[in-house]
Design a protein around this motif. Sequence first.
Motif, PDB file in Angstrom:
ATOM      1  N   PRO A 194      -2.350  67.320  38.558  1.00 22.79           N
ATOM      2  CA  PRO A 194      -3.623  68.036  38.439  1.00 22.79           C
ATOM      3  C   PRO A 194      -3.858  68.920  39.660  1.00 22.79           C
ATOM      4  O   PRO A 194      -3.700  68.483  40.799  1.00 22.79           O
ATOM      5  CB  PRO A 194      -4.665  66.897  38.368  1.00 22.79           C
ATOM      6  CG  PRO A 194      -3.890  65.680  37.990  1.00 22.79           C
ATOM      7  CD  PRO A 194      -2.521  65.854  38.553  1.00 22.79           C
ATOM      8  N   GLY A 195      -4.197  70.173  39.412  1.00 24.05           N
ATOM      9  CA  GLY A 195      -4.527  71.079  40.503  1.00 24.05           C
ATOM     10  C   GLY A 195      -3.339  71.541  41.315  1.00 24.05           C
ATOM     11  O   GLY A 195      -3.519  72.159  42.377  1.00 24.05           O
ATOM     12  N   ASP A 196      -2.121  71.260  40.868  1.00 26.80           N
ATOM     13  CA  ASP A 196      -0.923  71.668  41.599  1.00 26.80           C
ATOM     14  C   ASP A 196       0.085  72.231  40.604  1.00 26.80           C
ATOM     15  O   ASP A 196      -0.075  72.087  39.387  1.00 26.80           O
ATOM     16  CB  ASP A 196      -0.336  70.475  42.349  1.00 26.80           C
ATOM     17  CG  ASP A 196       0.565  70.896  43.490  1.00 26.80           C
ATOM     18  OD1 ASP A 196       0.753  72.119  43.674  1.00 26.80           O
ATOM     19  OD2 ASP A 196       1.101  70.014  44.189  1.00 26.80           O
ATOM     20  N   PHE A 197       1.129  72.885  41.117  1.00 24.51           N
ATOM     21  CA  PHE A 197       2.106  73.524  40.255  1.00 24.51           C
ATOM     22  C   PHE A 197       3.512  73.128  40.695  1.00 24.51           C
ATOM     23  O   PHE A 197       3.849  73.211  41.874  1.00 24.51           O
ATOM     24  CB  PHE A 197       1.958  75.052  40.302  1.00 24.51           C
ATOM     25  CG  PHE A 197       0.616  75.524  39.815  1.00 24.51           C
ATOM     26  CD1 PHE A 197       0.421  75.836  38.480  1.00 24.51           C
ATOM     27  CD2 PHE A 197      -0.456  75.620  40.690  1.00 24.51           C
ATOM     28  CE1 PHE A 197      -0.818  76.252  38.027  1.00 24.51           C
ATOM     29  CE2 PHE A 197      -1.697  76.040  40.250  1.00 24.51           C
ATOM     30  CZ  PHE A 197      -1.885  76.352  38.915  1.00 24.51           C
ATOM     31  N   THR A 198       4.311  72.672  39.753  1.00 26.40           N
ATOM     32  CA  THR A 198       5.699  72.306  40.014  1.00 26.40           C
ATOM     33  C   THR A 198       6.603  73.119  39.100  1.00 26.40           C
ATOM     34  O   THR A 198       6.144  73.733  38.128  1.00 26.40           O
ATOM     35  CB  THR A 198       5.944  70.805  39.795  1.00 26.40           C
ATOM     36  OG1 THR A 198       5.498  70.443  38.476  1.00 26.40           O
ATOM     37  CG2 THR A 198       5.190  69.974  40.824  1.00 26.40           C
ATOM     38  N   ARG A 199       7.888  73.082  39.414  1.00 28.34           N
ATOM     39  CA  ARG A 199       8.828  73.948  38.719  1.00 28.34           C
ATOM     40  C   ARG A 199      10.020  73.164  38.180  1.00 28.34           C
ATOM     41  O   ARG A 199      10.581  72.321  38.877  1.00 28.34           O
ATOM     42  CB  ARG A 199       9.330  75.030  39.689  1.00 28.34           C
ATOM     43  CG  ARG A 199      10.331  76.005  39.106  1.00 28.34           C
ATOM     44  CD  ARG A 199      10.798  76.963  40.194  1.00 28.34           C
ATOM     45  NE  ARG A 199      11.761  77.935  39.696  1.00 28.34           N
ATOM     46  CZ  ARG A 199      12.415  78.801  40.447  1.00 28.34           C
ATOM     47  NH1 ARG A 199      12.208  78.811  41.762  1.00 28.34           N
ATOM     48  NH2 ARG A 199      13.270  79.652  39.925  1.00 28.34           N
ATOM     49  N   ALA A 200      10.388  73.434  36.941  1.00 23.15           N
ATOM     50  CA  ALA A 200      11.631  72.938  36.358  1.00 23.15           C
ATOM     51  C   ALA A 200      12.466  74.158  35.995  1.00 23.15           C
ATOM     52  O   ALA A 200      11.951  75.137  35.449  1.00 23.15           O
ATOM     53  CB  ALA A 200      11.360  72.081  35.127  1.00 23.15           C
ATOM     54  N   ARG A 201      13.763  74.093  36.295  1.00 18.34           N
ATOM     55  CA  ARG A 201      14.632  75.254  36.054  1.00 18.34           C
ATOM     56  C   ARG A 201      15.848  74.808  35.263  1.00 18.34           C
ATOM     57  O   ARG A 201      16.397  73.733  35.501  1.00 18.34           O
ATOM     58  CB  ARG A 201      15.062  75.862  37.393  1.00 18.34           C
ATOM     59  CG  ARG A 201      15.685  77.239  37.279  1.00 18.34           C
ATOM     60  CD  ARG A 201      15.865  77.863  38.651  1.00 18.34           C
ATOM     61  NE  ARG A 201      16.310  79.237  38.537  1.00 18.34           N
ATOM     62  CZ  ARG A 201      17.396  79.728  39.131  1.00 18.34           C
ATOM     63  NH1 ARG A 201      18.146  78.924  39.877  1.00 18.34           N
ATOM     64  NH2 ARG A 201      17.730  80.986  38.985  1.00 18.34           N
ATOM     65  N   THR A 202      16.291  75.663  34.321  1.00 11.51           N
ATOM     66  CA  THR A 202      17.423  75.268  33.488  1.00 11.51           C
ATOM     67  C   THR A 202      18.109  76.478  32.889  1.00 11.51           C
ATOM     68  O   THR A 202      17.558  77.595  32.882  1.00 11.51           O
ATOM     69  CB  THR A 202      16.965  74.327  32.351  1.00 11.51           C
ATOM     70  OG1 THR A 202      18.104  73.799  31.678  1.00 11.51           O
ATOM     71  CG2 THR A 202      16.087  75.056  31.353  1.00 11.51           C
ATOM     72  N   ILE A 203      19.323  76.256  32.419  1.00 14.54           N
ATOM     73  CA  ILE A 203      20.025  77.162  31.500  1.00 14.54           C
ATOM     74  C   ILE A 203      20.514  76.294  30.351  1.00 14.54           C
ATOM     75  O   ILE A 203      21.336  75.397  30.559  1.00 14.54           O
ATOM     76  CB  ILE A 203      21.230  77.864  32.159  1.00 14.54           C
ATOM     77  CG1 ILE A 203      20.803  78.705  33.357  1.00 14.54           C
ATOM     78  CG2 ILE A 203      21.928  78.757  31.136  1.00 14.54           C
ATOM     79  CD1 ILE A 203      21.980  79.367  34.061  1.00 14.54           C
ATOM     80  N   VAL A 204      20.012  76.526  29.168  1.00 14.18           N
ATOM     81  CA  VAL A 204      20.425  75.755  27.993  1.00 14.18           C
ATOM     82  C   VAL A 204      21.545  76.512  27.292  1.00 14.18           C
ATOM     83  O   VAL A 204      21.373  77.680  26.908  1.00 14.18           O
ATOM     84  CB  VAL A 204      19.244  75.521  27.036  1.00 14.18           C
ATOM     85  CG1 VAL A 204      19.705  74.757  25.805  1.00 14.18           C
ATOM     86  CG2 VAL A 204      18.142  74.746  27.752  1.00 14.18           C
ATOM     87  N   SER A 205      22.676  75.869  27.114  1.00 11.46           N
ATOM     88  CA  SER A 205      23.842  76.551  26.547  1.00 11.46           C
ATOM     89  C   SER A 205      23.881  76.504  25.026  1.00 11.46           C
ATOM     90  O   SER A 205      24.448  77.416  24.399  1.00 11.46           O
ATOM     91  CB  SER A 205      25.129  75.942  27.116  1.00 11.46           C
ATOM     92  OG  SER A 205      25.160  74.537  26.892  1.00 11.46           O
TER      93      SER A 205
END
Length: 257
Positions: A194-205
């Motif tokens: 809540p009130g914060d921002f996180t990041r997920a990163r990917t390349i789906v093949s």
Amino acid sequence: MGRRQRTLIALAALASLVALTGTVAAQSENRDLIDGLEYQLLYVALPLTVFVLIILVYAAVKFHDNDDPEPTTEDPALEITWTVATAIILLFVGLSGYSVLVNPYVSPSQSIATEDPDRDEFDSFDDLPDSDDEEVFVRGYQWEWQATYPDSNVTTENEIVIPADENVTIWLTSDDVVHSLFVPDLGIKQDAFPGDFTRARTIVSDPGRYDVVCAEFCGAGHSRMAASIVAVDSETYDQWLAEHDTKDTVTDAPALE
């Protein structure tokens, strides 16, 4: 059965175990990195395990009737050898794990502050730094996932559509309590605060539909907080966005072929 035959049987059993752990094609860069680390460690652990078991069985058989045991004689060379061997194994495990953990697809939060050192905090998705990836904004709340597409004003509920074979950044936040976006088949797991921002990163093949669950207990409806990541080819993705490029549109994911 002679010693040579027993040795050959043990080697054959070890080879069979290694063969059974053969790699399969990963469906994302994240999964490929995680699986690669697991196999590296497995190839080290299996021979060591078999070696220890052989010594254990040998000692149990040879000395089970020994009523007058004698202490093991000192052997400095042997002690130095197993100490150095253990250190080398631990160093290998540490370096292998570190090389994967620092990868941006496994630990993508090279901290938002690192990407934009002039900002201490962000008030909304609009304040986030540009990642140069295809971006999707995902908001978790009890007990749904909502995805928005900043360049197209498209919104979906419990379906996160992304293009295959492209770098994708999923920015996450929460409206109420801590949630966690977990996609087992793709090796993606990132908390939403809540009130914060996180990041997920990917390349789906591989285009397809992948199950999403919440991996952080978030209340009475936690078990029902399920969604899907729908990976489609780039052409289908662009066409789908263009067809629904109207403000505040809520729509379904494109059909998979």
